[in-house]
Scaffold this active site. Structure first.
Site, PDB file in Angstrom:
ATOM      1  N   ASP A  87       0.862  -1.173   0.000  1.00 33.69           N
ATOM      2  CA  ASP A  87       0.000   0.000   0.000  1.00 33.69           C
ATOM      3  C   ASP A  87       0.912   1.242   0.000  1.00 33.69           C
ATOM      4  O   ASP A  87       2.108   1.161   0.312  1.00 33.69           O
ATOM      5  CB  ASP A  87      -0.939  -0.004   1.214  1.00 33.69           C
ATOM      6  CG  ASP A  87      -2.150   0.897   0.985  1.00 33.69           C
ATOM      7  OD1 ASP A  87      -2.136   1.696   0.030  1.00 33.69           O
ATOM      8  OD2 ASP A  87      -3.122   0.815   1.769  1.00 33.69           O
TER       9      ASP A  87
HETATM   10  C1  BGC Z   1      -5.105   3.023  -0.040  1.00 34.10           C
HETATM   11  C2  BGC Z   1      -5.114   1.962  -1.110  1.00 34.10           C
HETATM   12  C3  BGC Z   1      -4.993   2.601  -2.461  1.00 34.10           C
HETATM   13  C4  BGC Z   1      -3.751   3.467  -2.499  1.00 34.10           C
HETATM   14  C5  BGC Z   1      -3.528   4.165  -3.821  1.00 34.10           C
HETATM   15  C6  BGC Z   1      -3.948   3.982  -0.190  1.00 34.10           C
HETATM   16  O1  BGC Z   1      -4.087   5.075   0.661  1.00 34.10           O
HETATM   17  O2  BGC Z   1      -5.071   2.426   1.233  1.00 34.10           O
HETATM   18  O3  BGC Z   1      -6.274   1.185  -1.019  1.00 34.10           O
HETATM   19  O4  BGC Z   1      -4.986   1.625  -3.460  1.00 34.10           O
HETATM   20  O5  BGC Z   1      -3.851   4.459  -1.502  1.00 34.10           O
HETATM   21  O6  BGC Z   1      -4.474   5.148  -4.039  1.00 34.10           O
END
Ligand code: BGC
Length: 728
Positions: free
Chosen positions: A276
């Site tokens: 993540d």
């Molecule tokens: C989220 C993810 C997401 C990523 C990219 C993160 O803050 O937890 O689910 O895919 O950002 O946007």
């Protein structure tokens, strides 16, 4: 050698070229090994991390993530996009939220949801979609409740598998997330954060970036991992996103138990693990424990960090090679090299067909919770004046963060209801911000329809469970009370991202939950209100009577945590398992939802088959309308030891079906070994306890129609009994 033996045509069209690894008669592992060997150490280190810092902005033609290719060897660039409601890249078809999808109890609709989202991600030039979100709803306060599939691991698993298969049928690689824990975003008791537009992740307590989830192994295996396991084993998901939080002392993206022991060795995952955004911390720990790729540049896998880890011998080049090899293997396995690059051009998107799918899913997601005096469906020809009130009546309601989608188009309930009723019927509209105006609109109208909305977002938990948290639309509970007092025939249609308190539920004639309904929400809501479709949804999460009833209430160690530490003290008693075990009556139980017709279950049989059993029964539509039903199979497992608490009921099967009036259908469901098993921590494995089991067939978790008590695994019951518990 194999290259020389290749059959003619093995280098078929695609963008791979004539390199040895482009030989399609070789398997993905062999091809990946050839390409990996052709790369320099420096190129491989570069491939560990992404290359675009700003794509997360979500603008048109911006990819959430980019991993630049290596032109020297013809390795193309890989593009990534969020997310579980559709691509977050300019505009897209805003589908109903995943929690609404979960309310359909339909893996087939999940397939179509995934198919649409991935088709659009592909039409915007992406190879991988960061979805689905499958984290179990441990607390309905979680800001990301709307993104997931609710509180039950079995339902979650079936939907995740459907979604991933749908997405990957488009040759886009799915990314199941967030592995693992990740049950909260962070609490701000002041209620200041979590409003539309407020910054993400500013919560003072229990922030997702720092919390350490203490989860015992049995709870982990039974509640928080099955959907990831199903995504790997049943849906063959290509990638998995490790989460921000720590699990039992180790960051998810450097957690040996999670990434090596369970994911790779036990489940045999062959795809790649990506982090993540900002969830990777330490290069050496990540290299050692199983993180393959970090889509955002600049954190653990920034080349200088990797160089330091290698130079200090905390990690090895062989590990770098292995991680890059896994990424390449996955790309080969999912056809990335053997097709053309996906073009970023919205003109390729069949917008009308996708809008129809969004509409169809929403119609099946809308859940009828109360219907006094058969207030619904409304009979249009009997109406002269309709009051339409509330923030959701004429606005587009959806959640924030990486699952926020800007819709191509939008039909509001107000537009759709006006279209349905024509000019003959007068609509009095009030947005609900002025209670007096709303009450005036409601007074004397044939019906008052109130459509409140809430706002859930990634990055912040809600500070309470009422419609006022966050207070984006004023005192909506007060609004409902006042309108209901002014008009006996008040109908509430909730547009919420998860369970909310409904203190006024006994004062309104009917209550529908429409979730965040997607871009065609208005059309589907109008169709259900006026009987053009049966409200097809069943609750994927318990709606409590009081906030103090939820499994994490009343103990900061459970939520939001003590300092960094969150203790999952409720164990396996999550969602309805908690309410059932503690004998707490919910406002609306898991699995509940009414139809405009009635269904009965007949000739319930359970026949042993191997270790498990085959369950069959006949579903009869006993009413006069066509309608949808979701018969649910629950098991009550025996308690194998004093400390192994078993919830009274666990969902182990369901079937969604639609039947015409007086029609019936025989349904067969399977109870397999796993359905009968519990995680035996001492034995470190799944075990079936010899003993007496309850096999229950229900309209919901609290409305069991038939029950058979019988022994499994050589255990005994005093007698095998069939009990009629209730229902029709
Ligand atoms: C989220 C993810 C997401 C990523 C990219 C993160 O803050 O937890 O689910 O895919 O950002 O946007």
């Amino acid at each position: 050698m194999a290259v020389l033996l290749a059959a003619p045509g093995a280098w078929a069209a695609g963008r791979c070229g004539k390199h040895p690894w482009c030989n399609r008669s070789l398997g993905p592992a062999a091809r990946a090994a050839l390409l990996e060997k052709a790369l320099t150490s420096e190129e491989k280190i570069d491939l560990l991390a992404g290359d675009d810092l700003f794509g997360v902005g979500g603008g048109a033609h911006m990819h959430t993530g980019t991993s630049d290719g290596v032109p020297r060897v013809g390795l193309p660039t890989t593009y990534y996009s969020d997310g579980p409601v559709g691509p977050r890249q300019g505009q897209a078809t805003a589908l109903p939220i995943p929690l609404g999808l979960a309310a359909t109890f339909s893996p087939q609709l999940a397939f179509r949801h995934g198919d649409v989202a991935a088709n659009e991600a592909k039409s915007k030039g992406n190879d991988v979609i960061f979805a689905p979100t499958v984290n179990i709803m441990r607390t309905p306060l979680n800001g990301r409740t709307f993104e997931g599939y609710g509180e039950d691991p079995y339902l979650d698993s079936r939907l995740a598998v459907g979604w991933i298969k749908g997405a990957q049928s488009e040759h886009v690689i799915a990314d199941v997330k967030h592995y693992a824990g990740n049950k909260q975003e962070g609490a701000d008791p002041s209620g200041e954060s979590g409003h539309p537009g407020s910054p993400l992740g500013a919560e003072p307590f229990g922030s997702r970036y720092i919390v350490n989830d203490h989860i015992d192994e049995r709870t982990f295996r039974e509640i928080y991992l099955p959907h990831f396991e199903a995504a790997v084993k049943d849906a063959h998901v290509g990638t998995i996103m490790c989460a921000y939080n720590l699990v039992n002392g180790f960051y998810s993206c450097e957690n040996h138990h999670l990434l090596q022991t369970i994911l790779e060795h036990e489940w045999g995952f062959k795809g790649y693990v990506l982090a993540d955004y900002g969830a990777a911390h330490n290069a050496a720990a990540s290299l050692n424990n199983g993180l393959d790729f970090e889509p955002w540049p600049g954190f653990a896998y920034a080349p200088p960090q990797v160089h330091i880890a290698l130079a200090t011998m905390q990690a090895t080049q062989a590990q770098v090679n292995a991680h890059v090899g896994r990424v390449l293997r996955t790309l080969f396995a999912y056809g990335f090299f053997d097709r053309r690059a996906f073009r970023d051009d919205d003109a390729q998107i069949p917008k009308k067909a996708h809008a129809r799918t969004a509409d169809r899913i929403e119609e099946s997601a809308i859940t009828l919770l109360t219907n006094r005096r058969r207030a619904l469906p409304l009979k249009a020809r009997r109406l002269h004046t309709v009051a339409l009130i509330g923030a959701g009546a004429d606005g587009f309601t959806t959640g924030g963060g990486s699952a926020d989608v800007k819709p191509f188009s939008f039909v509001s309930p107000r537009q759709a209801i006006a279209k349905r009723l024509g000019k003959r019927v007068k609509i009095r509209y009030a947005d609900g911000s002025d209670h007096e105006a709303a009450v005036a609109a409601a007074k004397g109208a044939d019906v008052a329809i109130v459509i409140p909305a809430d706002y859930l977002t990634e990055g912040a938990d809600r500070s309470c469970l009422t419609l006022e948290c966050p207070n984006a639309h004023g005192d909506q509970d007060g609004l409902i009370e006042e309108v209901a007092a002014a008009n006996r025939k008040t109908i509430v249609v909730l547009e919420t991202g998860g369970p909310v308190l409904t203190p006024w539920r006994n004062k309104v004639r009917a209550l529908l939950e429409a979730w965040y309904p997607g871009e065609q929400g208005g059309t589907a809501i109008a169709r259900v209100l006026f009987g053009g479709a049966d409200p097809g949804g069943r609750l994927p999460a318990t709606f409590p009577k009081n906030e103090g009833d939820i499994p994490t209430a009343g103990d900061p160690a459970k939520y939001p945590g003590l300092g960094k530490d969150v203790y999952y003290k409720e164990g396996v008693l999550v969602g309805y398992r908690w309410y059932d075990a503690k004998r707490i009556a919910p406002a609306f139980p898991f699995g509940s939802g009414l139809s405009y017709t009635h269904f009965a279950y007949r000739n319930f049989r359970v026949r042993r088959r191997g270790v498990g059993a085959r369950v069959s029964f006949t579903v009869v539509n006993t009413g006069r309308r066509r309608g949808s039903d979701v018969p649910q199979l629950y098991l009550g497992l025996p308690q194998p030891g004093p400390n192994v608490i078993q919830p009274p009921r666990q969902l182990k099967g369901f079937r969604r079906l639609t039947l015409g009036p007086h029609k019936k259908k025989r349904v067969t469901l399977t109870i397999d070994r796993r359905a009968l098993s519990y995680w035996n921590t001492g034995a470190n494995g799944w075990r079936v306890a010899p003993g007496c089991y309850r096999v229950m067939l229900g309209h919901s978790s609290r409305n069991i129609a038939r029950q058979i008590i019988m022994p499994f695994a050589g255990g005994s019951c005093r007698q095998t009994v069939a009990v009629l518990v209730g229902g029709r």
